[in-house]
Design a protein around this motif. Structure first.
Motif, mmCIF file in Angstrom:
data_model
loop_
_atom_site.group_PDB
_atom_site.id
_atom_site.type_symbol
_atom_site.label_atom_id
_atom_site.label_comp_id
_atom_site.label_asym_id
_atom_site.label_seq_id
_atom_site.Cartn_x
_atom_site.Cartn_y
_atom_site.Cartn_z
ATOM 1 N N TYR A 137 -4.997 4.681 6.770
ATOM 2 C CA TYR A 137 -6.592 4.179 6.697
ATOM 3 C C TYR A 137 -7.264 4.247 7.666
ATOM 4 O O TYR A 137 -8.521 4.852 7.933
ATOM 5 C CB TYR A 137 -6.379 3.027 5.574
ATOM 6 C CG TYR A 137 -7.847 2.861 5.398
ATOM 7 C CD1 TYR A 137 -8.533 3.391 4.346
ATOM 8 C CD2 TYR A 137 -8.598 1.748 6.074
ATOM 9 C CE1 TYR A 137 -9.725 2.871 3.996
ATOM 10 C CE2 TYR A 137 -9.864 1.354 5.783
ATOM 11 C CZ TYR A 137 -10.573 2.073 4.736
ATOM 12 O OH TYR A 137 -11.882 1.588 4.304
ATOM 13 N N ASN A 165 3.442 -0.108 2.904
ATOM 14 C CA ASN A 165 2.034 -0.598 2.779
ATOM 15 C C ASN A 165 1.574 -0.502 4.301
ATOM 16 O O ASN A 165 0.145 -0.254 4.461
ATOM 17 C CB ASN A 165 2.059 -2.091 2.307
ATOM 18 C CG ASN A 165 2.319 -2.006 0.937
ATOM 19 O OD1 ASN A 165 1.882 -1.226 0.382
ATOM 20 N ND2 ASN A 165 2.894 -3.038 0.384
ATOM 21 N N ASP A 175 2.329 5.778 9.775
ATOM 22 C CA ASP A 175 2.545 6.662 8.868
ATOM 23 C C ASP A 175 2.990 7.914 9.250
ATOM 24 O O ASP A 175 3.440 8.729 8.338
ATOM 25 C CB ASP A 175 1.069 7.076 8.143
ATOM 26 C CG ASP A 175 -0.089 7.509 9.372
ATOM 27 O OD1 ASP A 175 0.020 6.718 10.361
ATOM 28 O OD2 ASP A 175 -0.543 8.321 9.181
ATOM 29 N N GLU A 194 -4.102 -3.308 0.433
ATOM 30 C CA GLU A 194 -3.215 -2.563 0.282
ATOM 31 C C GLU A 194 -1.839 -3.501 -0.036
ATOM 32 O O GLU A 194 -0.772 -2.774 -0.872
ATOM 33 C CB GLU A 194 -2.817 -1.962 1.945
ATOM 34 C CG GLU A 194 -3.678 -0.991 2.538
ATOM 35 C CD GLU A 194 -3.939 0.143 1.938
ATOM 36 O OE1 GLU A 194 -3.091 0.801 0.867
ATOM 37 O OE2 GLU A 194 -4.858 1.053 2.060
ATOM 38 N N LYS A 235 0.370 2.926 4.805
ATOM 39 C CA LYS A 235 -0.833 3.102 4.348
ATOM 40 C C LYS A 235 -1.973 2.651 5.287
ATOM 41 O O LYS A 235 -3.073 3.126 5.308
ATOM 42 C CB LYS A 235 -0.606 2.597 2.928
ATOM 43 C CG LYS A 235 0.238 3.272 1.859
ATOM 44 C CD LYS A 235 0.021 2.518 0.470
ATOM 45 C CE LYS A 235 1.204 3.098 -0.469
ATOM 46 N NZ LYS A 235 1.146 2.489 -1.716
#
Length: 749
Positions: free
Chosen positions: A103, A96, A119, A166, A99
């Motif tokens: 983003y 998470n 990431d 998320e 992610k």
């Protein structure tokens, strides 16, 4: 000069109490407040909570400028997102986080400069970034250094909102010690800045409402009159209404800088000191309404009797606060103009608007307990069919009793009060000071909780490393080796060279302790000393001028040094200035000396007793290093107000009665009003102790204690007892003798 001032005050009294001119006075204040409020910006609109506190000559500031020039950081201002799950972070947590960073790499918030790309880091490698027990990890977001606090706040809010999406829950609302749950906090410089601004912005409204309510309740309890309780508040409101736009315009023009902390304390000062000045006049007016049938004559006499002391008290506070302009530390320097201007305008309101309002309301001001002359009471009794008027009991019993004690047993009073105050003052040697900004935050503040996790799970020095820079002048300098084995450092980076000057070499040093602590701060001179010795061993001339230490710990060290310098400069100036003003007003060297000494003793007693309350009762480990200077200026200046009011009464009565009676009457006459004023002033300072900002809690507690000591020990007991012991020498080189003394001396001969 004295006669000129007396004539001026008499002219003012007739104007503000006149049949028509009282209305003119009120209208002038209404128009002045309205026009200024419409035409000029309010001071709250011009607050700058990011203003620098250290000037460009400070070593840490010069080091920062050099670091920006030679080692510019692409990162910016870090917001450290601290994630923690007791029992260990799950693979799902790491995924998470990946992610989340993906983003914001694609959708940066306003002001965002960089986010560490979790990431792009494989999961096994990412787990290596976590704490040793795998229960915590830090995700840094970097904002541009020019980003203001509102933009950072909005950016962090978007990050928290996306994290909630998320993770499927809100980790920022989870308690840190909640077993098995993922929690998150925003710490680091950006988090500290957000918490500081948020605490002060939320404090303004709370402080204003609490102060108004407290003053209103105290006035109602003291005078039991709803009209009289509102009159001082009206005066304070008008004074603030005039002060705020003037300060706002001055800030808009760049003449001054104001911050939330200064405005918060200024509000308290206005209500506390302003109400005091109003009470000095109101109390005398009520006394004279029992002697004068004509309310206008009573008001004019009350004004003449009290205006000198009010003007002198206000002028003393204004001048003492202006001395803060000599401070080098920005947060102290910024207090000078707002505080002194607000007291000046409040003093003018006390001598114009308040008597005008009293003239308009007259005796009704004191409803339902309206003061009347004996003749008026008798007439009222006859109208009500009674043969005798109602006997109003005197409220001076306590004042009379204290007056007798200090005149009959002055030695006992002086010894007991000095022992008591001295015992409190001795406790100042136990005080611990700090310049750690996070220690002023509540323990549940996100930045403080986040730092606690970093300190527990990682090396605390990672949060705020210092950068050591030296000018090698082309010589080989074993910089890293010199610092690698020092016990107070946990990590020393590799040497880097300056971008523009390759002779400038730098290493980043991480402390093995809290970098905000006093312990770490005391090692800044050690770091500088080691670097100087290394350069000296390399044969570099004048090595002291070729070493720079940059970082928050270095900034705190310079802050402490600047605070010490400000205390050494400002405290003697304030004492000297007040001494001169007292000498001019009282024309007595002896009185000036013992009045100054008693207030200074009261200050140290307040500091010592305050530390006992804060440390031994409330559990505070240290107080901010700025507080002693703040408290000194306030307590010495405001404490002298009560002495001036008491001594003025004794001096006047001395001209018509023996000194013993003058002291007894002076203590009795001023006791009620000074006690009332002291309770209100102490109460307004105590309001600060209800806020979540520890620096204001500590400052408010110490000032409230100091005012109470002045009100109940120094003013009613110590000062009159010393005056009694000194006798005629209290007036030296003057005599302050009137007809009563000359008759007394003649009979003695």
């Amino acid at each position: 000069m004295g006669k000129l001032m007396a004539n001026l005050l008499e002219s003012i009294s007739h104007f503000v109490a006149g049949k028509r001119t009282k209305w003119i006075t009120l209208v002038v204040w209404i128009l002045l407040t309205g026009v200024l409020s419409v035409a000029l910006p309010g001071v709250n609109q011009k607050e700058d909570n990011n203003a620098a506190n250290l000037d460009s000559q400070q070593p840490s500031v010069q080091a920062t400028l050099l670091a920006e020039q030679e080692f510019p950081s692409e990162a910016g201002l870090p917001a450290l997102l601290v994630w923690k799950r007791d029992g260990g972070l799950l693979d799902e947590d790491y995924e998470n986080l990946q992610k989340l960073t993906a983003y914001f790499t694609q959708n940066p918030v306003e002001g965002q400069k960089l986010v560490v790309p979790f990431d792009r880091i494989p999961l096994p490698a990412l787990k290596q970034q976590a704490s040793e027990d795998g229960s915590a990890i830090v995700l840094p977001f970097f904002f541009d250094k020019s980003t203001d606090s509102d933009q950072i706040k909005a950016g962090v809010a978007k990050i928290q909102e996306q994290a909630k999406a998320e993770f499927g829950s809100d980790p920022f609302s989870v308690k840190l010690d909640e077993q098995g749950q993922l929690s998150a906090r925003v710490s680091g410089p950006a988090g500290v800045s957000l918490d500081a601004v948020g605490l002060f912005s939320n404090a303004d409204v709370t402080l204003l409402m609490a102060t108004v309510l407290l003053v209103l309740v105290l006035l109602l309890l003291i005078y039991r009159s709803p009209i009289l309780a509102i009159i001082p508040l009206i005066a304070v409101g008008f004074a603030y209404g005039v002060t705020s736009p003037i300060l706002g315009k001055m800030a808009d023009l760049g003449w001054i800088t104001v911050d939330s902390q200064a405005i918060s304390i200024m509000t308290v000062l206005l209500f506390g000191a302003g109400t005091d000045y109003c009470l000095f006049l109101i109390s005398r007016f009520r006394q004279l309404l029992k002697e004068e049938d004509d309310k206008t004559k009573a008001l004019v006499r009350a004004f003449k009797d009290s205006s000198g002391a009010i003007a002198m008290s206000g002028f003393t506070v204004v001048m003492a606060l202006l001395v803060l302009l000599f401070a080098k530390y920005g947060a102290v320097h910024r207090f000078a103009i707002p505080f002194s201007l607000s007291i000046l305008i409040m003093g003018i309101a006390s001598l114009t608007l308040v008597p005008a309002l009293l003239a308009i309301f007259g005796r009704v001001s004191f409803f339902p307990q309206i003061p009347r002359t004996p003749e008026m009471e008798a007439e009222r009794a006859r109208e009500n069919g009674k043969t005798q008027p109602k006997i109003v009991k005197s409220n001076k019993k306590v004042g009379n009793w204290i007056g007798k004690i200090v005149t009959k047993r002055p030695w006992m009073v002086v010894v007991v009060t000095l022992v008591l105050l001295g015992a409190f003052a001795m406790n100042t040697f136990r005080i611990e000071y700090t310049v750690d900004i996070m220690s002023s935050f509540p323990e549940e503040s996100p930045s403080r909780e986040g730092f606690a996790v970093i300190a527990e799970k990682f090396t605390p020095g990672e949060l705020a490393p210092v950068k050591l820079m030296v000018d090698t002048q082309g010589s080989e300098v074993p910089l890293k080796e010199a610092f690698s084995d020092l016990p107070y450092l946990s990590k020393v980076s590799d040497i880097t060279q300056g971008k523009n000057n390759s002779n400038i070499h730098a290493v980043d040093l991480e402390f093995s302790m809290n970098p905000y602590s006093n312990e770490a701060m005391k090692h800044i001179p050690d770091i500088r000393s080691v670097a100087v010795q290394v350069l000296k061993d390399a044969g570099i001339t004048s090595p002291e001028d070729k070493v720079w230490v940059q970082g928050l710990t270095s900034t705190q060290y310079d802050t402490e040094e600047t605070n010490a310098r400000d205390q050494q400069v400002i405290i003697p100036i304030v004492i000297g200035l007040i001494a001169i003003l007292l000498l001019v007003y009282l024309r007595s060297i002896i009185a000036m000396i013992y009045l100054i000494l008693t207030v200074v003793l009261s200050y140290f007693s307040a500091l010592g007793l305050g530390w006992f309350v804060l440390h031994d009762v409330m559990g505070a480990s240290a107080i901010q290093g700025l507080i002693p200077l703040y408290a000194f200026v306030f307590l010495v200046a405001l404490g002298e107000d009560y002495n001036i009011f008491l001594i003025s009464s004794i001096w006047k009565k001395r001209k018509s009665m023996p000194l013993k009676e003058a002291i007894r009457e002076g203590v009795s006459e001023t006791g009620g009003v000074i006690t009332s004023a002291g309770l209100i002033l102490a109460g307004t300072f105590a309001v600060l102790a209800t806020l979540p900002i520890q620096v204001l809690v500590h400052f408010g507690t110490i000032c409230a204690i100091g005012v109470l000591l002045d009100t109940f020990i120094v003013r009613p007991l110590l000062v009159p007892a010393i005056t009694m012991l000194l006798g005629k020498w209290a007036f030296w080189p003057g005599t302050a003798e009137g007809k009563a003394q000359r008759v007394e001396h003649s009979q003695a001969k």
